[in-house]
Design a protein around this motif. Structure first.
Motif, PDB file in Angstrom:
ATOM      1  N   VAL A 107      -8.842 -10.359  26.812  1.00 28.83           N
ATOM      2  CA  VAL A 107      -8.626 -10.097  28.242  1.00 28.83           C
ATOM      3  C   VAL A 107      -8.226  -8.642  28.383  1.00 28.83           C
ATOM      4  CG1 VAL A 107      -8.077 -12.368  29.191  1.00 28.83           C
ATOM      5  CG2 VAL A 107      -6.299 -11.056  28.012  1.00 28.83           C
ATOM      6  N   LYS A 108      -8.719  -8.021  29.433  1.00 30.33           N
ATOM      7  CA  LYS A 108      -8.563  -6.587  29.543  1.00 30.33           C
ATOM      8  C   LYS A 108      -7.944  -6.214  30.868  1.00 30.33           C
ATOM      9  CE  LYS A 108     -11.506  -2.619  29.008  1.00 30.33           C
ATOM     10  NZ  LYS A 108     -12.196  -2.428  30.287  1.00 30.33           N
ATOM     11  N   GLY A 109      -6.979  -5.315  30.824  1.00 29.89           N
ATOM     12  CA  GLY A 109      -6.428  -4.743  32.048  1.00 29.89           C
ATOM     13  C   GLY A 109      -7.265  -3.536  32.420  1.00 29.89           C
ATOM     14  N   LYS A 110      -7.084  -3.056  33.640  1.00 30.24           N
ATOM     15  CA  LYS A 110      -7.906  -1.952  34.111  1.00 30.24           C
ATOM     16  C   LYS A 110      -7.644  -0.689  33.295  1.00 30.24           C
ATOM     17  CE  LYS A 110      -8.534   0.463  38.420  1.00 30.24           C
ATOM     18  NZ  LYS A 110      -9.514   1.254  37.709  1.00 30.24           N
ATOM     19  N   SER A 111      -8.720  -0.048  32.840  1.00 27.20           N
ATOM     20  CA  SER A 111      -8.575   1.181  32.074  1.00 27.20           C
ATOM     21  C   SER A 111      -9.807   2.048  32.258  1.00 27.20           C
ATOM     22  CB  SER A 111      -8.395   0.842  30.590  1.00 27.20           C
ATOM     23  OG  SER A 111      -8.929   1.859  29.771  1.00 27.20           O
ATOM     24  N   MET A 112      -9.618   3.228  32.840  1.00 28.57           N
ATOM     25  CA  MET A 112     -10.767   4.107  33.075  1.00 28.57           C
ATOM     26  C   MET A 112     -11.314   4.682  31.778  1.00 28.57           C
ATOM     27  SD  MET A 112     -11.572   3.747  36.101  1.00 28.57           S
ATOM     28  CE  MET A 112     -12.944   4.886  36.126  1.00 28.57           C
ATOM     29  N   VAL A 113     -10.431   4.945  30.805  1.00 25.71           N
ATOM     30  CA  VAL A 113     -10.927   5.533  29.567  1.00 25.71           C
ATOM     31  C   VAL A 113     -11.815   4.530  28.822  1.00 25.71           C
ATOM     32  CG1 VAL A 113      -8.997   4.977  28.029  1.00 25.71           C
ATOM     33  CG2 VAL A 113     -10.305   7.043  27.639  1.00 25.71           C
ATOM     34  N   SER A 114     -11.529   3.228  28.991  1.00 25.98           N
ATOM     35  CA  SER A 114     -12.398   2.231  28.350  1.00 25.98           C
ATOM     36  C   SER A 114     -13.783   2.223  29.008  1.00 25.98           C
ATOM     37  CB  SER A 114     -11.765   0.839  28.400  1.00 25.98           C
ATOM     38  OG  SER A 114     -11.829   0.315  29.706  1.00 25.98           O
ATOM     39  N   GLU A 115     -13.825   2.533  30.304  1.00 25.68           N
ATOM     40  CA  GLU A 115     -15.125   2.676  30.988  1.00 25.68           C
ATOM     41  C   GLU A 115     -15.834   3.916  30.443  1.00 25.68           C
ATOM     42  OE1 GLU A 115     -16.361   0.684  33.417  1.00 25.68           O
ATOM     43  OE2 GLU A 115     -14.596  -0.514  33.927  1.00 25.68           O
ATOM     44  N   GLU A 116     -15.058   4.972  30.304  1.00 27.02           N
ATOM     45  CA  GLU A 116     -15.605   6.248  29.833  1.00 27.02           C
ATOM     46  C   GLU A 116     -16.276   6.096  28.462  1.00 27.02           C
ATOM     47  OE1 GLU A 116     -12.631   9.436  29.819  1.00 27.02           O
ATOM     48  OE2 GLU A 116     -13.508  10.204  27.981  1.00 27.02           O
ATOM     49  N   ILE A 117     -15.657   5.331  27.566  1.00 23.37           N
ATOM     50  CA  ILE A 117     -16.217   5.204  26.209  1.00 23.37           C
ATOM     51  C   ILE A 117     -17.202   4.032  26.100  1.00 23.37           C
ATOM     52  CG2 ILE A 117     -14.210   6.291  25.130  1.00 23.37           C
ATOM     53  CD1 ILE A 117     -13.228   3.552  24.253  1.00 23.37           C
ATOM     54  N   GLY A 118     -17.405   3.291  27.189  1.00 22.88           N
ATOM     55  CA  GLY A 118     -18.359   2.176  27.160  1.00 22.88           C
ATOM     56  C   GLY A 118     -17.911   1.050  26.245  1.00 22.88           C
ATOM     57  N   LEU A 119     -16.613   0.750  26.298  1.00 24.28           N
ATOM     58  CA  LEU A 119     -16.043  -0.244  25.383  1.00 24.28           C
ATOM     59  C   LEU A 119     -16.625  -1.642  25.578  1.00 24.28           C
ATOM     60  CD1 LEU A 119     -13.887  -0.911  23.201  1.00 24.28           C
ATOM     61  CD2 LEU A 119     -12.278  -1.319  25.077  1.00 24.28           C
ATOM     62  N   ASN A 120     -16.739  -2.068  26.854  1.00 23.69           N
ATOM     63  CA  ASN A 120     -17.214  -3.433  27.103  1.00 23.69           C
ATOM     64  C   ASN A 120     -18.586  -3.684  26.482  1.00 23.69           C
ATOM     65  OD1 ASN A 120     -14.898  -3.582  28.552  1.00 23.69           O
ATOM     66  ND2 ASN A 120     -15.830  -4.282  30.451  1.00 23.69           N
ATOM     67  N   GLN A 121     -19.518  -2.769  26.723  1.00 21.93           N
ATOM     68  CA  GLN A 121     -20.868  -2.942  26.183  1.00 21.93           C
ATOM     69  C   GLN A 121     -20.826  -2.978  24.660  1.00 21.93           C
ATOM     70  OE1 GLN A 121     -19.737  -1.000  28.553  1.00 21.93           O
ATOM     71  NE2 GLN A 121     -21.363   0.011  29.718  1.00 21.93           N
ATOM     72  N   TYR A 122     -20.023  -2.095  24.082  1.00 18.37           N
ATOM     73  CA  TYR A 122     -19.930  -2.007  22.624  1.00 18.37           C
ATOM     74  C   TYR A 122     -19.440  -3.342  22.048  1.00 18.37           C
ATOM     75  CZ  TYR A 122     -18.796  -0.137  17.990  1.00 18.37           C
ATOM     76  OH  TYR A 122     -18.740   0.092  16.634  1.00 18.37           O
ATOM     77  N   LEU A 123     -18.397  -3.887  22.645  1.00 23.96           N
ATOM     78  CA  LEU A 123     -17.828  -5.124  22.099  1.00 23.96           C
ATOM     79  C   LEU A 123     -18.719  -6.328  22.401  1.00 23.96           C
ATOM     80  CD1 LEU A 123     -13.998  -4.670  22.801  1.00 23.96           C
ATOM     81  CD2 LEU A 123     -15.255  -4.248  20.681  1.00 23.96           C
ATOM     82  N   GLU A 124     -19.312  -6.340  23.605  1.00 21.10           N
ATOM     83  CA  GLU A 124     -20.196  -7.461  23.958  1.00 21.10           C
ATOM     84  C   GLU A 124     -21.374  -7.553  22.983  1.00 21.10           C
ATOM     85  OE1 GLU A 124     -21.092  -6.647  28.026  1.00 21.10           O
ATOM     86  OE2 GLU A 124     -19.217  -7.571  28.715  1.00 21.10           O
ATOM     87  N   SER A 125     -21.903  -6.402  22.609  1.00 20.64           N
ATOM     88  CA  SER A 125     -23.052  -6.424  21.697  1.00 20.64           C
ATOM     89  C   SER A 125     -22.628  -6.851  20.290  1.00 20.64           C
ATOM     90  CB  SER A 125     -23.722  -5.057  21.664  1.00 20.64           C
ATOM     91  OG  SER A 125     -22.882  -4.131  21.019  1.00 20.64           O
ATOM     92  N   ARG A 126     -21.337  -6.961  20.068  1.00 20.12           N
ATOM     93  CA  ARG A 126     -20.845  -7.453  18.780  1.00 20.12           C
ATOM     94  C   ARG A 126     -20.160  -8.817  18.919  1.00 20.12           C
ATOM     95  NH1 ARG A 126     -21.672  -2.511  18.969  1.00 20.12           N
ATOM     96  NH2 ARG A 126     -22.292  -1.273  17.183  1.00 20.12           N
ATOM     97  N   GLN A 127     -20.624  -9.555  19.901  1.00 18.56           N
ATOM     98  CA  GLN A 127     -20.192 -10.947  20.094  1.00 18.56           C
ATOM     99  C   GLN A 127     -18.693 -11.096  20.363  1.00 18.56           C
ATOM    100  OE1 GLN A 127     -22.941 -10.461  17.773  1.00 18.56           O
ATOM    101  NE2 GLN A 127     -23.917 -11.025  19.720  1.00 18.56           N
ATOM    102  N   ILE A 128     -18.100 -10.082  20.977  1.00 23.16           N
ATOM    103  CA  ILE A 128     -16.718 -10.241  21.439  1.00 23.16           C
ATOM    104  C   ILE A 128     -16.792 -10.594  22.931  1.00 23.16           C
ATOM    105  CG2 ILE A 128     -14.518  -9.074  21.841  1.00 23.16           C
ATOM    106  CD1 ILE A 128     -14.843  -9.047  18.932  1.00 23.16           C
ATOM    107  N   ASP A 129     -16.070 -11.642  23.284  1.00 19.76           N
ATOM    108  CA  ASP A 129     -16.042 -12.081  24.673  1.00 19.76           C
ATOM    109  C   ASP A 129     -14.940 -11.280  25.377  1.00 19.76           C
ATOM    110  OD1 ASP A 129     -16.219 -13.498  26.986  1.00 19.76           O
ATOM    111  OD2 ASP A 129     -15.076 -15.224  26.236  1.00 19.76           O
ATOM    112  N   ILE A 130     -15.340 -10.302  26.194  1.00 19.55           N
ATOM    113  CA  ILE A 130     -14.341  -9.425  26.822  1.00 19.55           C
ATOM    114  C   ILE A 130     -14.359  -9.610  28.334  1.00 19.55           C
ATOM    115  CG2 ILE A 130     -15.925  -7.434  26.697  1.00 19.55           C
ATOM    116  CD1 ILE A 130     -13.258  -5.762  26.255  1.00 19.55           C
TER     117      ILE A 130
END
Lengths: 473, 223
Positions: A107-130
């Motif tokens: 579960v993720k709280g709001k974070s602009m830097v995580s948007e900046e680095i594209g974290l969600n896409q990176y983790l989703e493509s590695r089968q992490i449910d974010i």
């Protein structure tokens, strides 16, 4: 597509979306009004802005020492610190922490830097449910859209659109357009996720070097839940978020919440210094901080551009920008929209990729006046515009500097320079311009689409002066 | 990874920024060190705090003679609550001893892993103490600890907070000094200024999104 054409395309698309423009316009005026109400005394506001500016300048000046102190304090407190030079490195670090803890749901709280680095896409493509847990972020995650504002990410959507989105994803829940009921729905859906998630990821608003404390500002409680309920907490932040002392925090917090949403304070100010201690009964057993550079230390090498790093991400410049109000956030096509985006994004990604964003500005100055830490945004926009055509910035560290220089534009300015620096050429030019003004075209590209092109007068200014004389000379 | 650290620090050190004198010695002292006559007395502090908290829909009660226990005894059953969570401390003991049988009272005396779903699904009310409050912003100060863990004031839909009126300060800055915050560095410290809220849909204010939907503050005067 060339960056300028791509931007123009997004602008046209945004201007044609009346629904979104209306949603954004009404929210921005209300945010401006709420902020103004929090700062009734303009003299005091100036003092407060200067003080916030000085706190941030002091932190940036001593940044290396403070980051080392922060690392030491956090380590002493039992929090593990990681350093990432690039977005890729940051994503890899976060993934490897999750993997070694066998964490698959986040579960993720709001974070602009995580948007900046594209974290969600990176983790989703590695089968992490974010799962984004901030209501606004949750809405746009459902819609597969990027945020359109750094503080109110789903502001381009109205309640009807949100209602339809919820109905589409959760058909078992009954359709409603009532904001209270929609909120309650989101509460129910997300509650279970908070209970079961293996890990929580959050941003950081201020990282205090003196005490090794990560501060989070929020209203909803999703930030607290993400950082408290799961067994693992990973905080991710830009390296510029470090501040020296705990006593620096109250003033910055005050300026942040008032400038962002016109609130005297948010519901929760969450200060995390340690993982769960022996005898404590909840909270994560492991806490990590990922410090992300991603171009920031390079920006800091330039004594003018480093003011960009003072930003505390309140979004006030965005709320006050007449261009943003018309376009909304998606037209910018970047993580950070509006004035701060136009300044930060070309520096992060390169002028050759995003330098055109600086053209979405009339230099009205509203952003610079609204900034709680006095970032001279109009000056920086102007600087980047000049740098994009390489006026005098040959030693600039900004990637893509000079890449927007065009032959025709350079030629036009060279001619102008020649004419204005050479008396004979200037006299010849003005003679031709006044005699043959009837030859001026009526249509000149996009410029004359909404404006009448001015025609040269019959007589030049110096002729008129000779004729009339100066009244007060 | 260590390269990343070294590279970042080297780049940061390669530009030595000199600050103008003002910025180098800046502090918010001139805001914090107010003239003595502008400090609020206890009554004013209570008024400011109450006003600020009520503005964001917090329920505030002023109880004389430390009557908070009577208030809980009277109000909790009336409001239809069934399960109440108290801390593993003297305050928790007092609540347990004085409540009627109709209420189920749990004490937070186990590791969360052993009863997470019960906490998330069954508990209606969490009752916690506070370290104090900030009048200027209408904020409660909590340092969750072994006896009153972090989730107590977060997961139950209703949070009842007990506040000793003598522990109210004017500003957050004063709280940092008074509570010796820097040296003590609590695991987690919180300023709580109302029930959970959001304005993410059309900037329309809605309460109770993820945290407590209701915050009840019982202010008592106890020397």
């Amino acid at each position: 597509m060339h960056q300028t054409e791509a931007f123009q395309h997004r602008i046209n698309k945004a201007l044609n979306n009346q629904q979104v423009r209306q949603n954004i316009r009404s929210v921005m005026s209300s945010l401006m009004l709420k902020r103004a109400n929090q700062f009734p005394d303009s003299e005091k506001l100036e003092l407060q802005r200067t003080q916030a500016q000085e706190i941030r300048q002091r932190a940036l000046a001593n940044q290396a020492d403070l980051l080392e102190q922060l690392e030491q304090k956090l380590t002493d407190n039992g929090i593990e610190v990681h350093w990432a030079e690039t977005a890729q490195q940051a994503n890899e670090i976060i993934y490897s922490i999750l993997k070694s803890a066998n964490a698959t749901s986040v579960v993720k709280g709001k974070s602009m830097v995580s948007e900046e680095i594209g974290l969600n896409q990176y983790l989703e493509s590695r089968q992490i449910d974010i799962l984004e847990s901030d209501l606004g972020e949750f809405i746009i995650q459902l819609a597969h859209e990027p945020p359109s504002h750094i503080v109110v990410p789903a502001i381009h959507k109205n309640r009807k659109e949100v209602a339809e989105l919820f109905h589409q994803h959760f058909p078992e829940l009954s359709y409603t357009e009532d904001v209270d009921e929609l909120t309650l729905m989101a509460r129910k859906i997300l509650r279970q996720k908070f209970e079961q998630a293996d890990a929580g990821i959050s941003g950081v608003n201020f990282a205090v070097a003196e005490t090794g404390t990560l501060c989070l500002v929020e209203n909803e409680g999703n930030g607290r839940l993400s950082t408290t309920a799961p067994d693992l907490h990973i905080a991710v932040t830009g390296i510029e978020k470090v501040v020296e002392k705990l006593s620096d925090v109250p003033h910055l917090l005050n300026m942040l919440t008032k400038s962002a949403t016109g609130q005297p304070i948010t519901t929760y100010f969450n200060m995390i210094s340690k993982p769960r201690q022996p005898g404590e009964k909840d909270g994560p057993r492991a806490v990590h901080l990922v410090l992300v550079d991603n171009g920031r230390s390079r920006i800091r090498l330039d004594n003018e551009l480093l003011d960009t790093l003072r930003c505390i991400r309140c979004g006030s410049c965005i709320n006050h920008c007449p261009v943003y109000v018309q376009l909304g956030g998606h037209a910018y096509g970047t993580t950070y929209p509006g004035p701060i985006g136009s300044v930060l994004e070309p520096q992060l990604s390169g002028i050759d990729k995003l330098g055109t964003l600086t053209s979405a500005c009339s230099l009205c100055g509203a952003c610079g006046e609204a900034c709680p830490v006095k970032i001279p945004l109009p000056k920086l926009i102007n600087r980047l515009r000049a740098e994009s055509v390489n006026a005098t910035y040959h030693d600039s560290k900004t990637p893509g500097t000079g890449s927007m220089r065009s032959f025709s534009q350079t030629l036009a300015w060279k001619c102008w320079q020649f004419i204005y620096a050479t008396p004979f050429a200037y006299r010849l030019f003005s003679w031709v311009a006044t005699r043959f003004s009837f030859l001026t075209p009526n249509h000149l590209g996009g410029w004359t689409k909404y404006r009448t092109l001015p025609k040269p007068a019959r007589k030049t200014l110096s002729q008129l002066v000779k004729q009339e004389g100066f009244a007060n000379e | 990874m260590n390269d990343a650290r070294a590279n970042i620090l080297r780049r940061l050190r390669s530009n030595n920024i000199t600050l103008e004198n003002d910025a180098a010695h800046s502090s918010t002292a001139s805001l914090a060190n107010r003239p003595i006559d502008s400090y609020w007395n206890k009554q004013q502090q209570i008024e400011h705090l109450t006003q600020n908290m009520q503005a964001v829909r917090t329920e505030v009660h002023h109880l004389s003679n430390g009557d908070w226990l009577d208030w809980l005894k009277r109000e909790l059953p009336v409001r239809g609550f069934k399960q109440v969570l108290v801390g593993d401390n003297e305050t928790g003991n007092r609540v347990i001893q004085s409540m009627e049988d109709s209420l189920k009272i749990s004490r937070y005396d186990r590791q969360i892993e052993n009863w997470k779903s019960e906490l998330f699904q069954d508990v209606d009310v969490g009752i916690t103490t506070t370290l104090g409050a900030v009048a200027e912003t209408g904020s409660l100060i909590l340092w969750p600890d072994k006896a009153e863990p972090r989730l107590m004031s977060l997961v139950p839909p209703v949070h009842v907070a007990l506040l000793n009126a003598n522990h109210i300060v004017d500003t957050f800055s004063e709280a940092i000094t008074k509570l010796n915050w820097v040296d003590k560095t609590p695991t987690n410290a919180l300023l709580i200024s109302g029930p959970s809220k959001t304005s993410d849909i059309e900037q329309t204010l809605a309460f109770g999104i993820h945290g407590p939907r209701q915050l009840i503050v019982l202010i008592f005067d106890h020397k």
